[in-house]
Design a protein around this motif. Structure first.
Motif, PDB file in Angstrom:
ATOM      1  N   GLU A  36      -4.284   0.855   3.445  1.00 10.60           N
ATOM      2  CA  GLU A  36      -4.319   2.175   2.812  1.00 10.60           C
ATOM      3  C   GLU A  36      -4.339   3.302   3.843  1.00 10.60           C
ATOM      4  N   ASP A  37      -4.924   3.044   5.017  1.00  7.37           N
ATOM      5  CA  ASP A  37      -4.921   4.051   6.081  1.00  7.37           C
ATOM      6  C   ASP A  37      -3.504   4.337   6.543  1.00  7.37           C
ATOM      7  N   ALA A  58       0.827  -1.205   0.000  1.00  2.67           N
ATOM      8  CA  ALA A  58       0.000   0.000   0.000  1.00  2.67           C
ATOM      9  C   ALA A  58       0.862   1.257   0.000  1.00  2.67           C
ATOM     10  N   ALA A 111       1.001   4.069  -2.931  1.00  2.00           N
ATOM     11  CA  ALA A 111       0.685   5.460  -2.596  1.00  2.00           C
ATOM     12  C   ALA A 111       1.763   6.406  -3.094  1.00  2.00           C
ATOM     13  N   ARG A 155      -7.125  -0.296   7.613  1.00  2.00           N
ATOM     14  CA  ARG A 155      -6.772  -0.865   6.319  1.00  2.00           C
ATOM     15  C   ARG A 155      -5.331  -0.502   5.990  1.00  2.00           C
ATOM     16  N   ALA A 168      -0.752   3.672   4.831  1.00  3.23           N
ATOM     17  CA  ALA A 168      -0.009   4.238   3.703  1.00  3.23           C
ATOM     18  C   ALA A 168      -0.239   5.736   3.574  1.00  3.23           C
TER      19      ALA A 168
END
Length: 280
Positions: free
Chosen positions: A222-223, A21, A25, A220, A225
């Motif tokens: 992504e959080d 992730a 990003a 997650r 990242a």
């Protein structure tokens, strides 16, 4: 945004989960990324996804516990992209955690192998990255710590100790190389539901861990990242030497919260589930 346009990043443990992730990003914001992972096919798959999104990336299969492999990783980054501006030390010996027990039950070999990867490997990567960053006028490093490094537990002795030491390594690096315009911070995730973790945790254990959070959803990759990308960017130009928790409030409350205090904030339909979970 293109916060990493013209920047070169090395991300270790980038074949899956949080590392992947982070690599995505950075690439999505214009950075060229060296995707390093002990799992070569996973690293290649990550670079293929970056390429499919019009990003630039290079996959390197390597073990960060191997000093020669680490040196070659950064030589490759310099040869291919000209040098390193940002580094994410995410690689961790997660395969050892099932054997990482309480102190009297712990195999010292597990301790040694965990430290070799989590702590020594991070140090080796920093030692290779710093000279390149100095030569490029500065840089930023994020070391992936954990909430386990901030509180005691009944197991994961080696993992927790390695992450606690990583926090101080990050502060030391920030102190020693701030004058060279190199920033270093640690990020401490709580319960982040990666694919690998989801496969390991049954529903009951997920519920047990989740009830200690303040927010009603799990984290997650992504959080994490998004936080890492911010700390690596110029938006965080005055932030260094910090350990930043991203745990849904897991470490923010009094110990009795999960036993009763949290039930008042739950919907009425969850009362039975909360009562059952409190007996885990």
């Amino acid at each position: 945004m293109e916060r990493f346009k013209g920047k070169v990043a090395v991300v270790t443990g980038a074949g899956a989960g949080i590392g992947k992730a982070c690599a995505l990003a950075i690439a999505r914001e214009g950075g060229r990324v060296v995707v390093a992972d002990i799992d070569g096919p996973a690293a290649i798959a990550c670079t293929a996804q970056i390429a499919a999104e019009a990003g630039q990336a290079l996959a390197v299969a390597m073990d960060i516990a191997d000093a020669q492999a680490v040196a070659e990783l950064f030589k490759t980054a310099k040869r291919r992209f000209g040098g390193v501006d940002v580094l994410v030390n995410n690689a961790s010996a997660m395969h050892l955690t099932p054997h990482d027990r309480a102190i009297l039950d712990l195999d010292v070999a597990v301790w040694d192998q965990t430290m070799a990867t989590n702590l020594r490997g991070t140090l080796l990567c920093c030692r290779q990255a710093i000279p390149q960053m100095i030569g490029r006028g500065g840089g930023a490093i994020v070391n992936m710590s954990s909430c386990q490094g901030l509180s005691g537990d009944t197991a994961l002795t080696s993992y927790a100790a390695s992450k606690a030491a990583m926090n101080m390594l990050s502060a030391s690096l920030a102190t020693q190389y701030g004058h060279a315009k190199i920033r270093c911070n640690a990020v401490a995730p709580g319960l982040v539901m990666t694919e690998r973790l989801f496969a390991k945790l049954d529903e009951c254990m997920q519920r047990h861990l989740h009830r200690h959070q303040l927010l009603p959803h799990v984290g997650r990759p992504e959080d994490v990242a998004a936080l890492v990308a911010f700390l690596l960017s110029e938006e965080a130009a005055f932030i260094t030497g910090q350990v930043v928790c991203i745990d849904g409030g897991m470490l923010a409350h009094v110990p009795t919260y999960a036993d009763g205090g949290s039930s008042a904030a739950r919907p009425a339909g969850d009362a039975a589930e909360a009562a059952a979970a409190s007996h885990w």
